[in-house]
Design an enzyme around this catalytic site. Structure first.
Site, PDB file in Angstrom:
ATOM      1  N   TRP A   1      42.251 -60.412  35.677  1.00 30.59           N
ATOM      2  CA  TRP A   1      41.072 -60.859  35.641  1.00 30.59           C
ATOM      3  C   TRP A   1      41.081 -61.979  34.525  1.00 30.59           C
ATOM      4  O   TRP A   1      41.408 -61.464  33.508  1.00 30.59           O
ATOM      5  CB  TRP A   1      39.849 -59.794  35.470  1.00 30.59           C
ATOM      6  CG  TRP A   1      38.605 -60.721  35.014  1.00 30.59           C
ATOM      7  CD1 TRP A   1      37.783 -61.352  36.197  1.00 30.59           C
ATOM      8  CD2 TRP A   1      37.880 -60.756  34.004  1.00 30.59           C
ATOM      9  NE1 TRP A   1      36.922 -62.071  35.361  1.00 30.59           N
ATOM     10  CE2 TRP A   1      36.862 -61.735  34.192  1.00 30.59           C
ATOM     11  CE3 TRP A   1      38.229 -60.649  32.641  1.00 30.59           C
ATOM     12  CZ2 TRP A   1      36.284 -62.163  33.210  1.00 30.59           C
ATOM     13  CZ3 TRP A   1      37.334 -60.872  31.632  1.00 30.59           C
ATOM     14  CH2 TRP A   1      36.474 -61.641  31.814  1.00 30.59           C
TER      15      TRP A   1
ATOM     16  N   GLU B   1      40.986 -60.024  40.398  1.00 27.04           N
ATOM     17  CA  GLU B   1      39.427 -59.604  40.315  1.00 27.04           C
ATOM     18  C   GLU B   1      38.776 -60.945  40.217  1.00 27.04           C
ATOM     19  O   GLU B   1      38.904 -61.457  39.309  1.00 27.04           O
ATOM     20  CB  GLU B   1      39.497 -58.793  39.223  1.00 27.04           C
ATOM     21  CG  GLU B   1      37.776 -58.583  39.014  1.00 27.04           C
ATOM     22  CD  GLU B   1      37.789 -57.734  37.702  1.00 27.04           C
ATOM     23  OE1 GLU B   1      38.510 -57.330  37.187  1.00 27.04           O
ATOM     24  OE2 GLU B   1      36.298 -57.130  37.625  1.00 27.04           O
TER      25      GLU B   1
ATOM     26  N   LYS C   1      35.028 -63.178  40.160  1.00 30.63           N
ATOM     27  CA  LYS C   1      33.630 -62.740  39.656  1.00 30.63           C
ATOM     28  C   LYS C   1      32.802 -64.082  40.131  1.00 30.63           C
ATOM     29  O   LYS C   1      33.159 -65.150  40.354  1.00 30.63           O
ATOM     30  CB  LYS C   1      33.796 -62.910  37.915  1.00 30.63           C
ATOM     31  CG  LYS C   1      32.633 -62.598  37.075  1.00 30.63           C
ATOM     32  CD  LYS C   1      33.275 -62.369  35.772  1.00 30.63           C
ATOM     33  CE  LYS C   1      31.966 -61.944  34.883  1.00 30.63           C
ATOM     34  NZ  LYS C   1      32.233 -61.386  33.722  1.00 30.63           N
TER      35      LYS C   1
ATOM     36  N   ASP D   1      34.606 -55.565  41.742  1.00 33.21           N
ATOM     37  CA  ASP D   1      33.772 -55.184  40.674  1.00 33.21           C
ATOM     38  C   ASP D   1      32.416 -55.196  41.214  1.00 33.21           C
ATOM     39  O   ASP D   1      32.137 -56.338  41.838  1.00 33.21           O
ATOM     40  CB  ASP D   1      34.210 -56.001  39.552  1.00 33.21           C
ATOM     41  CG  ASP D   1      33.251 -55.478  38.121  1.00 33.21           C
ATOM     42  OD1 ASP D   1      32.104 -55.387  38.263  1.00 33.21           O
ATOM     43  OD2 ASP D   1      34.005 -55.386  36.888  1.00 33.21           O
TER      44      ASP D   1
ATOM     45  N   HIS E   1      30.229 -57.956  40.193  1.00 32.39           N
ATOM     46  CA  HIS E   1      30.642 -59.412  40.231  1.00 32.39           C
ATOM     47  C   HIS E   1      30.340 -60.167  41.403  1.00 32.39           C
ATOM     48  O   HIS E   1      30.713 -61.155  42.113  1.00 32.39           O
ATOM     49  CB  HIS E   1      32.135 -59.610  40.189  1.00 32.39           C
ATOM     50  CG  HIS E   1      32.684 -59.121  38.891  1.00 32.39           C
ATOM     51  ND1 HIS E   1      33.832 -59.493  38.463  1.00 32.39           N
ATOM     52  CD2 HIS E   1      32.027 -58.689  37.897  1.00 32.39           C
ATOM     53  CE1 HIS E   1      34.127 -59.028  37.282  1.00 32.39           C
ATOM     54  NE2 HIS E   1      32.964 -58.473  36.999  1.00 32.39           N
TER      55      HIS E   1
ATOM     56  N   HIS F   1      35.978 -51.548  40.677  1.00 30.81           N
ATOM     57  CA  HIS F   1      35.717 -51.728  39.213  1.00 30.81           C
ATOM     58  C   HIS F   1      34.247 -51.132  39.514  1.00 30.81           C
ATOM     59  O   HIS F   1      33.158 -51.961  39.643  1.00 30.81           O
ATOM     60  CB  HIS F   1      35.705 -52.919  38.571  1.00 30.81           C
ATOM     61  CG  HIS F   1      36.868 -53.267  37.789  1.00 30.81           C
ATOM     62  ND1 HIS F   1      37.126 -54.102  37.251  1.00 30.81           N
ATOM     63  CD2 HIS F   1      38.191 -52.421  37.728  1.00 30.81           C
ATOM     64  CE1 HIS F   1      38.468 -54.079  36.478  1.00 30.81           C
ATOM     65  NE2 HIS F   1      39.197 -53.118  37.034  1.00 30.81           N
TER      66      HIS F   1
ATOM     67  N   ASP G   1      25.750 -59.278  35.563  1.00 29.87           N
ATOM     68  CA  ASP G   1      26.943 -58.505  35.428  1.00 29.87           C
ATOM     69  C   ASP G   1      26.813 -57.420  34.108  1.00 29.87           C
ATOM     70  O   ASP G   1      27.736 -57.940  33.243  1.00 29.87           O
ATOM     71  CB  ASP G   1      28.194 -59.146  35.592  1.00 29.87           C
ATOM     72  CG  ASP G   1      29.401 -58.442  35.181  1.00 29.87           C
ATOM     73  OD1 ASP G   1      29.416 -57.299  35.768  1.00 29.87           O
ATOM     74  OD2 ASP G   1      30.320 -59.050  34.880  1.00 29.87           O
TER      75      ASP G   1
ATOM     76  N   ASP H   1      27.212 -54.723  33.143  1.00 29.21           N
ATOM     77  CA  ASP H   1      27.983 -53.287  33.002  1.00 29.21           C
ATOM     78  C   ASP H   1      27.375 -52.052  32.149  1.00 29.21           C
ATOM     79  O   ASP H   1      27.962 -51.668  31.415  1.00 29.21           O
ATOM     80  CB  ASP H   1      29.250 -53.843  31.953  1.00 29.21           C
ATOM     81  CG  ASP H   1      30.089 -54.932  32.645  1.00 29.21           C
ATOM     82  OD1 ASP H   1      30.770 -54.400  33.662  1.00 29.21           O
ATOM     83  OD2 ASP H   1      30.065 -56.016  32.279  1.00 29.21           O
TER      84      ASP H   1
ATOM     85  N   ASP I   1      34.331 -49.756  35.492  1.00 30.61           N
ATOM     86  CA  ASP I   1      34.309 -50.869  34.516  1.00 30.61           C
ATOM     87  C   ASP I   1      32.878 -51.098  33.962  1.00 30.61           C
ATOM     88  O   ASP I   1      32.182 -51.680  34.550  1.00 30.61           O
ATOM     89  CB  ASP I   1      34.918 -52.118  35.129  1.00 30.61           C
ATOM     90  CG  ASP I   1      35.116 -53.193  34.008  1.00 30.61           C
ATOM     91  OD1 ASP I   1      34.681 -53.109  32.953  1.00 30.61           O
ATOM     92  OD2 ASP I   1      34.973 -54.315  34.655  1.00 30.61           O
TER      93      ASP I   1
HETATM   94  C1  RNT Z   1      35.147 -58.702  33.324  1.00 32.16           C
HETATM   95  C2  RNT Z   1      35.738 -57.949  34.262  1.00 32.16           C
HETATM   96  C3  RNT Z   1      36.927 -57.553  33.690  1.00 32.16           C
HETATM   97  C4  RNT Z   1      36.535 -56.520  32.510  1.00 32.16           C
HETATM   98  C5  RNT Z   1      37.403 -55.636  31.951  1.00 32.16           C
HETATM   99  C6  RNT Z   1      37.458 -55.328  30.635  1.00 32.16           C
HETATM  100  O1  RNT Z   1      33.887 -59.313  34.133  1.00 32.16           O
HETATM  101  O2  RNT Z   1      34.710 -57.085  34.943  1.00 32.16           O
HETATM  102  O3  RNT Z   1      37.465 -56.321  34.532  1.00 32.16           O
HETATM  103  O4  RNT Z   1      35.102 -55.933  32.431  1.00 32.16           O
HETATM  104  O5  RNT Z   1      38.800 -55.985  32.366  1.00 32.16           O
HETATM  105 ZN    ZN Z   2      35.813 -55.651  36.019  1.00 36.36          ZN
END
Ligand code: RNT
Ligand code: ZN
Length: 418
Positions: free
Chosen positions: A187, A226, A228, A259, A262, A286, A294, A296, A326
């Site tokens: 990513w 990955e 986003k 993810d 994302h 993720h 995003d 997290d 993630d």
């Molecule tokens: C970031 C991505 C990525 C990171 C990690 C730390 O938006 O999701 O995967 O969160 O690799």
């Molecule tokens: Zn991620």
């Protein structure tokens, strides 16, 4: 009645209840035992790692909060992972980032990483029965800026190509050592804060970088890529968009990482599973929880997560998906965050496996829409929690909320003293 016999009794009743709907709970328990999450090491320390290069997190991602007790070094990260694992049923993989190498206090730049910097992780993983997955790290570095693998400055682009190539070599060694492919995620945050008139150029550069990076074939690692929607400070354009990586993955047979943070807030990630698996070999997840963006947040048993796992099971694709987590919440007890999110993901998988799918599909085939809807609704309150408790009991981890006190104990004795 002891807690243990109460759990067993409830389980027996649940087995009968599910059997009446054609669901074999004992078989589901076996599948759950072989369902492995890939635990993200970065929840323990707010994505800081052990490099001595940058002093803050950059690259479009951000942790918020400064709850005390962050793991500050490799020993603390390992201790916290083991503590968290002791509250999570089953056996799991560990997902490492390149910035978590065992650098021994030495300054090792990203274009210098080697398998030897991860040897102690390989040994540690073996000792604790954890297979490793890996990630290249393009964030939090003086050369990160807004563009890494798509940087028109050839020397910067080559720096990141070299880093990523080396990470694949590290992943290969991990996979070889553990006799099971190491999944390596790529990513990069590359993008632009403001309007750009060069989208094609950046994407051509990123594609060319990927071609160079993937030129070497390996046997013991698998790549995933990955996408986003946007990163903080990079709101107007993301080079590695969903279409970019889906296209690349479909054309070159690469695994794509989904993810859950994302995509656009109302976009269903669950709906992507069956489409993508027709064109890409496997998927990496993720699992996260986006709140408005995003963000997290810690994974919970919410509808999008449940739907995602249900779609995987319905697609018969359990073995074509890798289950990474993630999220990184720095505002609450981090080990607690780790455990809550992991258990939530497992509960979603358990519920997905317990779905009375044969009966539901029969209704659907017969055009019985009311019956399908009614059973889907009733299935939500079937006694899946009795199965979950039994799964925890069998795996010698705390049943129900009793891990709260255990996390508090570790906080009082260990993390609060950091
Ligand atoms: C970031 C991505 C990525 C990171 C990690 C730390 O938006 O999701 O995967 O969160 O690799
Ligand atoms: Zn991620």
């Amino acid at each position: 009645m002891t807690k243990e016999s109460a759990v067993k009794q409830a389980y027996e009743l649940a087995v009968e209840r599910y059997a009446a709907l054609g669901v074999d709970v004992n078989q589901v328990m076996e599948i759950m035992q072989n369902f492995h999450l890939s635990l993200h090491c970065w929840q323990t320390d707010d994505v800081v790692g052990f490099e001595k290069i940058a002093d803050s997190l950059s690259g479009g991602i951000q942790t918020t909060g400064n709850y005390p007790g962050r793991a500050r070094n490799i020993d603390e990260v390992r201790a916290d992972i083991l503590k968290a694992l002791s509250f999570i049923p089953g056996t799991h993989r560990l997902n490492l980032h390149a910035i978590y190498g065992d650098f021994n206090g030495e300054m090792v730049d990203r274009d210098q990483v080697e398998p030897k910097h991860f040897q102690s992780w390989i040994d540690w993983g073996k000792e604790h029965n954890m297979k490793l997955d890996f990630n290249s790290s393009s964030f939090s570095h003086p050369k990160s800026g807004s563009l890494t693998l798509s940087n028109p400055d050839e020397s910067i682009r080559q720096f990141w190509i070299e880093h990523t190539k080396r990470c694949r070599a590290v992943a290969e060694e991990m996979g070889k050592a553990q006799g099971d492919p190491c999944i390596m995620n790529l990513w990069v945050h590359d993008g632009s804060k403001d309007v750009t008139v060069n989208r094609m150029k950046y994407r051509e550069l990123l594609k060319d970088s990927l071609d160079q990076i993937f030129a070497t074939d390996y046997q013991n690692m698998k790549d995933c890529i990955e996408s986003k929607v946007f990163g903080i400070g990079l709101e107007s354009f993301t080079v590695g968009s969903n279409e970019f990586y889906t296209g690349y993955g479909a054309k070159y047979g690469k695994m794509v990482t989904l993810d859950t943070g994302h995509f656009h807030p109302t976009e269903s990630v669950a709906d992507k599973v069956s489409s993508m698996l027709l064109y890409v070999p496997e998927l990496m997840l993720h699992v996260s929880r986006p709140v408005r963006w995003d963000s997290d947040h810690v994974t919970i048993m919410d509808d999008p997560t449940q739907e995602l796992f249900s779609e995987i099971v319905r697609a018969g694709a359990l073995d074509r998906v890798h289950y990474g987590l993630d999220y990184f919440d720095a505002s609450i007890n981090r080990i607690g965050a780790y455990v809550v999110g992991s258990r939530a993901a497992q509960k979603c998988m358990l519920r997905a496996l317990l779905e009375p799918i044969a009966q539901l599909r029969e209704y659907e085939a017969n055009g019985q829409g009311f019956e399908r809807l009614a059973l889907l609704e009733e299935a939500k309150s079937l006694p899946w929690n009795a199965v979950w408790d039994m799964f925890c009991l069998k795996n010698n981890v705390p049943v129900g909320e009793s891990f709260i006190a255990e996390v508090q104990k570790y906080e009082a004795e260990v993390t609060s003293k950091r």
